[in-house]
Design an enzyme around this catalytic site. Structure first.
Site, PDB file in Angstrom:
ATOM      1  N   ASP A   1       0.869  -1.181   0.000  1.00 58.42           N
ATOM      2  CA  ASP A   1       0.000   0.000   0.000  1.00 58.42           C
ATOM      3  C   ASP A   1       0.905   1.231   0.000  1.00 58.42           C
ATOM      4  O   ASP A   1       1.808   1.336   0.828  1.00 58.42           O
ATOM      5  CB  ASP A   1      -0.895  -0.022   1.250  1.00 58.42           C
ATOM      6  CG  ASP A   1      -2.037   0.971   1.169  1.00 58.42           C
ATOM      7  OD1 ASP A   1      -1.775   2.170   0.907  1.00 58.42           O
ATOM      8  OD2 ASP A   1      -3.183   0.564   1.362  1.00 58.42           O
ATOM      9  N   ILE A   2       0.687   2.137  -0.948  1.00 59.34           N
ATOM     10  CA  ILE A   2       1.596   3.308  -1.026  1.00 59.34           C
ATOM     11  C   ILE A   2       1.276   4.395   0.013  1.00 59.34           C
ATOM     12  O   ILE A   2       2.023   5.331   0.163  1.00 59.34           O
ATOM     13  CB  ILE A   2       1.663   3.957  -2.434  1.00 59.34           C
ATOM     14  CG1 ILE A   2       0.295   4.336  -2.958  1.00 59.34           C
ATOM     15  CG2 ILE A   2       2.416   3.079  -3.406  1.00 59.34           C
ATOM     16  CD1 ILE A   2       0.394   5.279  -4.166  1.00 59.34           C
TER      17      ILE A   2
ATOM     18  N   GLN B   1     -14.413   2.334   2.042  1.00 58.62           N
ATOM     19  CA  GLN B   1     -13.759   1.828   0.834  1.00 58.62           C
ATOM     20  C   GLN B   1     -13.485   2.971  -0.144  1.00 58.62           C
ATOM     21  O   GLN B   1     -14.341   3.842  -0.359  1.00 58.62           O
ATOM     22  CB  GLN B   1     -14.646   0.773   0.150  1.00 58.62           C
ATOM     23  CG  GLN B   1     -13.957   0.085  -1.020  1.00 58.62           C
ATOM     24  CD  GLN B   1     -14.788  -1.040  -1.627  1.00 58.62           C
ATOM     25  OE1 GLN B   1     -15.977  -1.203  -1.318  1.00 58.62           O
ATOM     26  NE2 GLN B   1     -14.175  -1.820  -2.499  1.00 58.62           N
TER      27      GLN B   1
ATOM     28  N   HIS C   1     -10.342  -6.063  -1.942  1.00 58.39           N
ATOM     29  CA  HIS C   1      -8.998  -6.207  -1.389  1.00 58.39           C
ATOM     30  C   HIS C   1      -9.064  -6.347   0.120  1.00 58.39           C
ATOM     31  O   HIS C   1      -9.955  -5.780   0.756  1.00 58.39           O
ATOM     32  CB  HIS C   1      -8.102  -5.008  -1.755  1.00 58.39           C
ATOM     33  CG  HIS C   1      -8.695  -3.689  -1.417  1.00 58.39           C
ATOM     34  ND1 HIS C   1      -9.655  -3.084  -2.210  1.00 58.39           N
ATOM     35  CD2 HIS C   1      -8.493  -2.846  -0.376  1.00 58.39           C
ATOM     36  CE1 HIS C   1      -9.999  -1.930  -1.667  1.00 58.39           C
ATOM     37  NE2 HIS C   1      -9.321  -1.771  -0.540  1.00 58.39           N
ATOM     38  N   PHE C   2      -8.132  -7.110   0.661  1.00 58.80           N
ATOM     39  CA  PHE C   2      -7.936  -7.181   2.105  1.00 58.80           C
ATOM     40  C   PHE C   2      -6.651  -6.434   2.426  1.00 58.80           C
ATOM     41  O   PHE C   2      -5.662  -6.551   1.701  1.00 58.80           O
ATOM     42  CB  PHE C   2      -7.820  -8.636   2.582  1.00 58.80           C
ATOM     43  CG  PHE C   2      -9.153  -9.265   2.876  1.00 58.80           C
ATOM     44  CD1 PHE C   2      -9.968  -9.701   1.849  1.00 58.80           C
ATOM     45  CD2 PHE C   2      -9.591  -9.419   4.192  1.00 58.80           C
ATOM     46  CE1 PHE C   2     -11.205 -10.275   2.120  1.00 58.80           C
ATOM     47  CE2 PHE C   2     -10.825  -9.984   4.463  1.00 58.80           C
ATOM     48  CZ  PHE C   2     -11.641 -10.415   3.443  1.00 58.80           C
ATOM     49  N   HIS C   3      -6.697  -5.685   3.538  1.00 60.54           N
ATOM     50  CA  HIS C   3      -5.522  -5.007   4.063  1.00 60.54           C
ATOM     51  C   HIS C   3      -4.854  -5.923   5.076  1.00 60.54           C
ATOM     52  O   HIS C   3      -5.533  -6.475   5.956  1.00 60.54           O
ATOM     53  CB  HIS C   3      -5.919  -3.737   4.821  1.00 60.54           C
ATOM     54  CG  HIS C   3      -6.603  -2.696   4.000  1.00 60.54           C
ATOM     55  ND1 HIS C   3      -5.956  -1.561   3.551  1.00 60.54           N
ATOM     56  CD2 HIS C   3      -7.894  -2.586   3.556  1.00 60.54           C
ATOM     57  CE1 HIS C   3      -6.816  -0.796   2.878  1.00 60.54           C
ATOM     58  NE2 HIS C   3      -7.991  -1.397   2.861  1.00 60.54           N
TER      59      HIS C   3
HETATM   60  P1  AMP Z   1      -9.793   1.030   0.674  1.00 54.59           P
HETATM   61  O1  AMP Z   1      -9.913   2.433   1.175  1.00 54.59           O
HETATM   62  O2  AMP Z   1     -10.133  -0.036   1.675  1.00 54.59           O
HETATM   63  O3  AMP Z   1     -10.541   0.868  -0.635  1.00 54.59           O
HETATM   64  O4  AMP Z   1      -8.263   0.783   0.386  1.00 54.59           O
HETATM   65  C1  AMP Z   1      -7.604   1.229  -0.758  1.00 54.59           C
HETATM   66  C2  AMP Z   1      -6.159   1.277  -0.403  1.00 54.59           C
HETATM   67  O5  AMP Z   1      -5.428   1.430  -1.594  1.00 54.59           O
HETATM   68  C3  AMP Z   1      -5.777   2.439   0.522  1.00 54.59           C
HETATM   69  O6  AMP Z   1      -5.191   1.935   1.706  1.00 54.59           O
HETATM   70  C4  AMP Z   1      -4.780   3.233  -0.321  1.00 54.59           C
HETATM   71  O7  AMP Z   1      -3.734   3.749   0.458  1.00 54.59           O
HETATM   72  C5  AMP Z   1      -4.302   2.212  -1.318  1.00 54.59           C
HETATM   73  N1  AMP Z   1      -3.842   2.736  -2.581  1.00 54.59           N
HETATM   74  C6  AMP Z   1      -4.363   3.740  -3.325  1.00 54.59           C
HETATM   75  N2  AMP Z   1      -3.673   3.902  -4.460  1.00 54.59           N
HETATM   76  C7  AMP Z   1      -2.674   2.977  -4.441  1.00 54.59           C
HETATM   77  C8  AMP Z   1      -1.612   2.649  -5.339  1.00 54.59           C
HETATM   78  N3  AMP Z   1      -1.443   3.288  -6.507  1.00 54.59           N
HETATM   79  N4  AMP Z   1      -0.770   1.640  -4.982  1.00 54.59           N
HETATM   80  C9  AMP Z   1      -0.940   0.997  -3.820  1.00 54.59           C
HETATM   81  N5  AMP Z   1      -1.929   1.250  -2.926  1.00 54.59           N
HETATM   82  C10 AMP Z   1      -2.782   2.235  -3.242  1.00 54.59           C
END
Ligand code: AMP
Length: 144
Positions: free
Chosen positions: A37-38, A101, A107-109
Site C-alpha cells: 500500500d503506497i 472503501q 482487497h484485504f488489508h
Molecule cells: P480502501 O480504502 O479499503 O478501498 O483501500 C484502498 C487502499 O489502496 C488504501 O489503503 C490506499 O492507500 C491504497 N492505494 C491507493 N492507491 C494505491 C496505489 N497506486 N498503490 C498501492 N496502494 C494504493
C-alpha cells in the site's frame, strides 16, 4: 461510491493486474496478487486482491472463489509476519464508500502492528517513499 454498482474495469487495482500502472508486488499467482500500500498505515501494510474476479467488494465475490482467495490472504499475512516479526497483524476490508472503501476492486488489508507503535488512520497516512516500500517488499517476498 455505493455498496453495489457497475464494476469499473479501469480501477487502479485492475490496471495493476494488467500492468498498466506499477505496483510493488510481493506475491502473485493465478488467483491473487499482493502489493505494498503506497499510503501505509504501518510499516509493511500490504493489499491482497483477487486477480480475475470483477468483484467490487466481499459481498460481490462468487462464493466458490472465496476459499482460494482467502487462502492467499492468509498466505500473505503469514509471509508478512515471518518477514517483519510484528506483535500483531490487523486484517481488514471495507465494503462501500460509507464503510471506508476508496478503491472498488475487492482487497484485504494486511497491517502489521507493534505494541509500541500506533497505526495511522485509514486514509490519513502520507505517501511512502517507494525505496522504503521496496526494501520492505524485498523482505516479504523472501518470506514465502
Ligand atoms: P480502501 O480504502 O479499503 O478501498 O483501500 C484502498 C487502499 O489502496 C488504501 O489503503 C490506499 O492507500 C491504497 N492505494 C491507493 N492507491 C494505491 C496505489 N497506486 N498503490 C498501492 N496502494 C494504493
Amino acid at each position: 461510491m455505493a455498496l453495489h454498482g457497475e464494476y469499473d474495469p479501469d480501477n487502479i487495482f485492475a490496471k495493476m493486474v494488467k500492468s498498466e500502472i506499477p505496483a510493488i508486488k510481493v506475491y502473485e499467482d493465478d488467483v491473487a496478487m499482493a502489493f505494498m500500500d503506497i499510503f501505509p498505515q504501518s510499516e509493511g501494510h500490504t493489499l491482497v486482491i483477487p486477480k480475475h474476479e470483477e468483484a467490487r467488494n466481499l459481498l460481490e465475490m462468487p462464493p466458490e472463489k472465496l476459499g482460494p482467495y482467502m487462502e492467499r490472504v492468509q498466505k500473505v499475512a503469514k509471509a508478512v509476519e515471518a518477514a517483519l516479526k510484528p506483535d500483531g497483524v490487523t486484517v481488514m476490508q471495507f465494503n462501500g464508500g460509507p464503510a471506508g472503501q476508496t478503491v472498488f476492486h475487492l482487497h484485504f488489508h494486511i497491517i502489521p502492528r507493534w505494541s509500541d507503535r500506533p497505526m495511522s488512520g485509514h486514509g490519513s497516512s502520507g505517501q511512502a517513499d517507494p525505496a522504503d516500500l521496496e526494501a520492505v517488499a524485498y523482505k516479504i517476498r523472501n518470506a514465502f
